[in-house]
Design a protein around this motif. Structure first.
Motif, PDB file in Angstrom:
ATOM      1  N   LEU A 399       0.865  -1.178   0.000  1.00  0.00           N
ATOM      2  CA  LEU A 399       0.000   0.000   0.000  1.00  0.00           C
ATOM      3  C   LEU A 399       0.906   1.234   0.000  1.00  0.00           C
ATOM      4  N   SER A 400       0.970   1.925  -1.133  1.00  0.00           N
ATOM      5  CA  SER A 400       1.912   3.024  -1.261  1.00  0.00           C
ATOM      6  C   SER A 400       1.369   4.078  -2.213  1.00  0.00           C
ATOM      7  N   GLU A 401       1.842   5.312  -2.026  1.00  0.00           N
ATOM      8  CA  GLU A 401       1.449   6.400  -2.918  1.00  0.00           C
ATOM      9  C   GLU A 401       2.148   6.303  -4.271  1.00  0.00           C
ATOM     10  N   SER A 402       3.243   5.580  -4.344  1.00  0.00           N
ATOM     11  CA  SER A 402       3.963   5.454  -5.605  1.00  0.00           C
ATOM     12  C   SER A 402       3.227   4.580  -6.616  1.00  0.00           C
ATOM     13  N   THR A 423       0.014   8.583   6.086  1.00  0.00           N
ATOM     14  CA  THR A 423      -0.780   9.823   6.070  1.00  0.00           C
ATOM     15  C   THR A 423      -2.051   9.661   6.892  1.00  0.00           C
ATOM     16  N   ALA A 424      -2.693   8.495   6.780  1.00  0.00           N
ATOM     17  CA  ALA A 424      -3.910   8.245   7.555  1.00  0.00           C
ATOM     18  C   ALA A 424      -3.620   8.273   9.053  1.00  0.00           C
ATOM     19  N   ASP A 429      -3.660  11.012  14.381  1.00  0.00           N
ATOM     20  CA  ASP A 429      -3.006  11.645  15.526  1.00  0.00           C
ATOM     21  C   ASP A 429      -3.457  13.095  15.676  1.00  0.00           C
ATOM     22  N   ASP A 430      -3.600  13.800  14.564  1.00  0.00           N
ATOM     23  CA  ASP A 430      -4.069  15.192  14.624  1.00  0.00           C
ATOM     24  C   ASP A 430      -5.508  15.268  15.131  1.00  0.00           C
ATOM     25  N   ILE A 459      -1.304   1.824  17.498  1.00  0.00           N
ATOM     26  CA  ILE A 459      -1.458   1.947  16.047  1.00  0.00           C
ATOM     27  C   ILE A 459      -0.168   2.474  15.424  1.00  0.00           C
ATOM     28  N   ILE A 460       0.478   3.471  16.072  1.00  0.00           N
ATOM     29  CA  ILE A 460       1.731   4.010  15.540  1.00  0.00           C
ATOM     30  C   ILE A 460       2.821   2.937  15.563  1.00  0.00           C
ATOM     31  N   GLU A 461       2.848   2.104  16.619  1.00  0.00           N
ATOM     32  CA  GLU A 461       3.825   1.010  16.683  1.00  0.00           C
ATOM     33  C   GLU A 461       3.613   0.027  15.535  1.00  0.00           C
ATOM     34  N   ASN A 462       2.367  -0.339  15.275  1.00  0.00           N
ATOM     35  CA  ASN A 462       2.086  -1.288  14.185  1.00  0.00           C
ATOM     36  C   ASN A 462       2.420  -0.689  12.821  1.00  0.00           C
ATOM     37  N   VAL A 463       2.119   0.593  12.638  1.00  0.00           N
ATOM     38  CA  VAL A 463       2.471   1.249  11.380  1.00  0.00           C
ATOM     39  C   VAL A 463       3.982   1.315  11.226  1.00  0.00           C
ATOM     40  N   LEU A 464       4.697   1.489  12.339  1.00  0.00           N
ATOM     41  CA  LEU A 464       6.153   1.505  12.291  1.00  0.00           C
ATOM     42  C   LEU A 464       6.687   0.153  11.817  1.00  0.00           C
TER      43      LEU A 464
END
Length: 901
Positions: A399-402, A423-424, A429-430, A459-464
């Motif tokens: 899953l990538s923007e490229s 980005t999601a 987080d915002d 969620i940030i850990e899993n995205v990392l």
């Protein structure tokens, strides 16, 4: 007339023609004109007139409600109020002051309509400009108008189905008019349809009768002409209707029909009527098609990956359009996800649909400044968690923007999908920060929302993990920075335990984690912003855990203080927070001067609350615009990340006191004395101007009272004001080790009080005993000896130490008080003369360079001051040399005496 039929002479024929003419003349007097038949004068009562006007206006109001024409509705309502005002005398006279039910019904219907339109926020946004402008005044006027009819409206709403009296009267009138028109028509059945059909049949029969009567009249015309004068008086009988047997039978049936028509009152909903008309249906508000959700696919459609993706693109094509129902769009996507899972279309299709669901939930709230609703926040957390689980469990999905939309792959591994998970998560987080800002920080809602930080951090850990598997360094730096933002302001007590040796050396603490994350960003980041924020967060975390030297070295190596003014506002806010925390760390370590330097730029402005993004202070000079205030509110920090402003101010003022009071005592008579802390100096001067000073109450007053006690050398009173008073106990308790900080403060107060005492009373004493100073300031002799030695070496105190006698011998090489005042007066007079000369030159218009005696006198005064300063310095150096020689001679003499003994 032919002469063949004539029976008499010509005279007879002339007489007969004249008689015919005379006979025809009075016929015109009995003819009926069409105008008299059509225009009839009707006499009506005042009640009928007023009620008819009101009923017509109510009909217009109902018509305007159907099409939601708010502008016309406003004008009709104004007409209604005027007509009702005119009808009030009639109502009081006829109805005994009771408002007719049809008026109350109209007001109740209009109230319901206005409330429905006002509650429909989406519908109000889609209104035209004219209608939206008219809605507000209409609502205000209507609410003001119906205050007098609240009880009547309440009674009406309890029984709204009862018929109105005015409606019954109108129905009776209509039925009577119908009877008058249809008197000649026989009534067979009471039903409305058969009744109408019979009316039509009777009209046809009547037309046929009139045609036959015309033919009959044409044949009998000769008889009427030949008749004599009796026909003139029988003309009324000719036009009058005569009853027949059929008419007698029809009267009874007609009376029965009248009764049935009166009994059959109009109803809003009629379920069954005659077979010809069918059924009546209730029409609801809005279109029927909108209430029914359209089906996603046809019943016989073959559902595969291509069909589902095509449908998904159709649904997402409406994203962002004005008329798009965002809630319905989310429901469509959930239904599409269920269909895809039901037909086992693969994990790639599910990932694509879930990612679009996340985007649709983000789009549900169109306003950037406002947070999303809580129900959608919980849905968003669930969807992102499920999406990350899918991505981690299926390593062959990229899953990538490229990835372009044309190159997406859903059927064959490796799967390629366009999108950006990072980005999601950043937007998630915002949104979490917005939710925290919106809540009241002193309520339980804030605590409930703060619990979601655990989920967001997971969620940030899993995205990392997912991003590290992709191997893109720029995205990894962005995820690291998000993790740093949730870590840098949190205190870890294990760090201090590890320093004391209570934990093993290989124990992993938050400082080690910050070191790892920040070093990766230092090495791999290609943008200055991420590196700058990482350095500032790293400094903040070191300062929070009392790693003073590491934090100071990072600040000095980064040179951020030189370039921070060119950064964006959030980075500047983080810099201010870092310097504030660094100042607190320096204060805890006893580095008073460094603590003051870290805090002076923040506290000198008088706006630390705004600079730290912890609230907005009302501005006196100019007011903020709405847009500016909105932007500044978006930059505010959540409450749990705030730094205590009272603690900051207290640390700053105490540091300024420990630096400023000894300096003021040392340079009491120096006219060119600089101010170390302008804020503290102003506080001290304002308290001195007050004629009556009471006991201190606020924190600032305690510091000022302590400073006054320190100027007199009373360290005990100074320590009581700073440390032992109830007002400041709570402030110092905010530190991690409050008792250690208090002990450090008392020690510094003793030392600075000693230095201030020596500076103030050095002209009074010839010598002072070191044991006496040690006892007076509760300090060990070695500490007193070292402090005095430093003062002598730095040329702050003109004295010498006599070690055998343990005394401090003071030398009066400094100017006396009279000499110091004379020097100050001379400097002030010189400055005043120079200023007056400049003002005089400006008035005379001489803009050339000043010269002549003026420049000579100024240079001469400067030269004299320089010579005087040099003389003072030479005298001090000579006195110091003499003291050293005297001390050496004394020591040699003592050594010789010991040797001789």
């Amino acid at each position: 007339m032919s002469r063949f039929f004539a029976t008499g002479s010509d005279s007879e024929s002339e007489s007969s023609s004249s008689e015919e003419q005379n006979a025809r003349q009075p016929i015109a007097a009995f003819t009926f004109s069409d105008d008299e038949e059509e225009v009839k004068r009707v006499v009506r009562s005042a009640k009928e007139k007023r009620y008819e006007d009101l009923s017509n206006i109510i009909k217009n109001i109902r018509n305007h409600k159907k099409i939601k024409d708010m502008a016309s509705l406003l004008s009709s309502f104004e007409d209604f109020t005027k007509a009702h005002t005119k009808a009030i005398p009639v109502i009081t006279k006829v109805e005994n002051g009771v408002t007719p039910r049809f008026i109350i019904r109209a007001l109740a219907e209009l109230e319901d309509f206005i409330n429905d339109v006002w509650d429909d926020k989406d519908g109000r946004k889609n209104m035209s400009k004219n209608n939206s402008k008219s809605l507000g005044p209409l609502r205000q006027k209507f609410r003001k108008y119906i205050k007098d009819y609240e009880q009547e409206l309440k009674k009406f709403r309890e029984a709204p189905d009862l018929a109105d009296d005015d409606e019954e009267e109108e129905e009776e009138k209509k039925s009577e008019e119908k009877d008058d028109v249809e008197d000649d028509l026989p009534i067979v059945a009471p039903k409305a349809v058969s009744f109408k059909k019979e009316i039509e049949k009777s009209k046809v029969e009547k037309d046929e009768e009139t045609d036959s009567s015309i033919e009959w009249d044409s044949t009998s015309e000769s008889d009427s002409e030949s008749s004599d004068g009796d026909a003139i008086y029988n003309l009324r009988d000719k036009f009058l209707k005569t009853k027949t047997d059929k008419d007698d039978i029809g009267d009874e049936e007609r009376n029965k029909a009248k009764k049935k028509i009166k009994e059959a009152k109009p109803r809003r909903i009629r379920e069954e009527e005659s077979d010809d008309e069918g059924k009546w249906e209730t029409v609801t508000k809005g279109s029927t098609s909108s209430s029914e959700k359209p089906k996603m696919f046809a019943k016989d459609a073959e559902i595969d990956t291509h069909v589902v993706i095509t449908k998904l693109n159709e649904v997402m094509a409406a994203r962002g359009k004005k008329r798009t129902d965002r809630r319905l769009q989310i429901e469509f996507l959930h239904e599409l996800k269920a269909i895809a899972e039901q037909h086992n279309l693969g994990a790639a299709v599910t990932v694509k649909i879930r990612f679009n669901i996340v985007s649709a939930i983000f789009d549900y709230n169109p306003k950037v400044s406002e947070p999303m609703k809580l129900e959608y926040w919980t849905k968003l957390l669930e969807e992102i968690q499920q999406l990350i689980k899918l991505l981690l469990s299926n390593g062959n999905i990229k899953l990538s923007e490229s990835v372009l939309e044309e190159t997406e792959e859903y059927e064959n591994a490796p799967y390629r999908i366009r999108g950006c998970m990072l980005t999601a998560v950043e937007r998630l987080d915002d949104e979490f920060t917005k939710l925290l800002k919106e809540c009241d920080p002193h309520s339980n809602d804030y605590v409930e929302r703060l619990k979601d930080e655990v989920t967001v951090s997971k969620i940030i850990e899993n995205v990392l993990k997912y991003v590290e598997g992709q191997g893109v360094e720029t995205e990894t730096c962005r995820v690291y920075l998000r993790k740093i933002d949730h870590l840098y302001y949190k205190f870890d007590p294990n760090v201090l335990k590890k320093k004391k040796g209570q934990l093993p050396a290989d124990f992993h603490t938050s400082v080690d984690e910050m070191e790892k994350l920040c070093r990766f960003i230092y090495a791999k980041d290609q943008t200055d912003r991420l590196r700058t924020r990482a350095i500032l967060s790293h400094i903040f975390h070191h300062a929070l855990h009392d790693n003073w030297f590491q934090a100071r070295d990072l600040v000095l190596m980064s040179h951020l203080q030189e370039t921070i003014h060119h950064s964006d506002p959030p980075t500047q806010i983080l810099y201010n927070r870092t310097m504030a925390n660094l100042g607190l760390c320096a204060f805890r370590h006893g580095n008073i001067k460094d603590a003051h330097q870290c805090l002076v730029d923040l506290m000198m402005t008088g706006k630390p609350k705004e600079l730290l993004a912890q609230g907005l202070v009302p501005q006196r000079q100019h007011e903020r615009s709405l847009e500016q205030e909105k932007v500044e509110k978006q930059r505010q920090m959540p409450f749990h990340m705030h730094i205590n402003l009272e603690l900051l101010e207290c640390v700053y003022l105490v540091s300024a006191m420990l630096l400023e009071i000894p300096y003021m005592a040392a340079h009491e008579f120096d006219a060119r004395r600089r101010m170390i802390s302008k804020t503290f100096y102003q506080q001290l001067r304002s308290s001195e101007r007050q004629p009556l000073v009471g006991p201190p109450e606020s924190m600032r007053e305690h510091v000022v009272a302590a400073a006054k006690a320190m100027r007199h050398g009373d360290w005990n009173a100074c320590a009581n004001f700073i440390v032992n008073k109830k007002m400041n106990i709570k402030v110092w308790d905010l530190f991690y080790e409050a008792d250690r900080v208090r002990e450090m403060l008392v020690k510094f107060i003793k030392e600075e009080s000693l230095r201030t005492y020596l500076f103030t009373y050095s002209n009074v004493y010839a010598s002072i005993s070191v044991p006496y100073l040690s006892e007076m300031f509760d300090l060990p002799k070695s500490k007193v000896h070292s402090l005095i030695s430093k003062m002598i070496i730095n040329e702050e105190l003109m004295a010498s130490l006599d070690d055998p006698t343990e005394t401090v011998v003071l030398h009066r090489s400094e100017p006396s008080r009279l000499q110091a005042l004379a020097m100050q007066l001379a400097d002030k007079v010189t400055n005043l003369v120079d200023a007056n000369e400049r003002i005089f030159e400006m008035k005379q218009g001489n803009f050339f360079q000043r010269g002549g005696n003026q420049g000579y006198n100024r240079d001469r005064a400067n030269y004299r001051n320089q010579n005087q300063n040099q003389n003072w310095n030479n005298n001090r150096r000579q006195d110091n040399r003499n003291n050293r020689n005297r001390n050496n001679q004394n020591r040699e003499r003592e050594i010789e005496e010991k040797n001789t003994e």
